[in-house]
Design a protein around this motif. Sequence first.
Motif, PDB file in Angstrom:
ATOM      1  N   ILE A 171       2.546  -4.999  -2.405  1.00  0.00           N
ATOM      2  CA  ILE A 171       2.983  -4.469  -3.683  1.00  0.00           C
ATOM      3  C   ILE A 171       1.838  -3.385  -3.614  1.00  0.00           C
ATOM      4  N   ASN A 172       1.658  -2.777  -4.788  1.00  0.00           N
ATOM      5  CA  ASN A 172       0.822  -1.585  -5.194  1.00  0.00           C
ATOM      6  C   ASN A 172      -0.304  -2.350  -5.930  1.00  0.00           C
ATOM      7  N   GLN A 223      -1.963  -0.441  -8.926  1.00  0.00           N
ATOM      8  CA  GLN A 223      -0.901  -0.725 -10.074  1.00  0.00           C
ATOM      9  C   GLN A 223      -0.773  -2.082 -10.851  1.00  0.00           C
ATOM     10  N   ARG A 264       9.344  -4.666  -3.567  1.00  0.00           N
ATOM     11  CA  ARG A 264       8.294  -4.499  -3.540  1.00  0.00           C
ATOM     12  C   ARG A 264       7.766  -4.388  -4.910  1.00  0.00           C
ATOM     13  N   THR A 265       8.567  -4.711  -5.900  1.00  0.00           N
ATOM     14  CA  THR A 265       8.097  -4.659  -7.216  1.00  0.00           C
ATOM     15  C   THR A 265       7.683  -5.863  -7.643  1.00  0.00           C
TER      16      THR A 265
END
Length: 141
Positions: A33-34, A37, A64-65
């Motif tokens: 994941i980011n 963010q 990947r959210t």
Amino acid sequence: MAKAIKAKVKLQLEAGKANPAPPVGTALGPHGINLAQFCQQFNDASKEMTGSVVPAEITIFEDRTFEFKLKTPPASDMLKKAAGIEKGSGNPLKNKVGKVTRADIRAIAEKKMVDLNATTMEAAQKIIEGAARSMGIEIID
């Protein structure tokens, strides 16, 4: 249709101070994941709880959210602040390190009620009292 869940991760982070370095990076990085963010969203969501440790339950999806849910700070953290101590006792039966009032216990139980496994306020207070006893904190009237 609901998204497929890849993983669920639980973290305890200081409110408003998450950054991509460990422990966030090591726990969430392998899931792809980011991180920047996540850190920004977590810091925005927890900024009113600054100074407390905030548990977060992060659900990571296959694409990947992610989404996360903030919980109330741990009872031990709230008890330490109410008693004005740095840490609990190493030997709670012999060494008492602080004191809290029944009003403090009730206030903590009211805040924690949504995360506790209790149906009544009295049961929630007993849970918090048990945590205080195990930390070496005396309960006074």
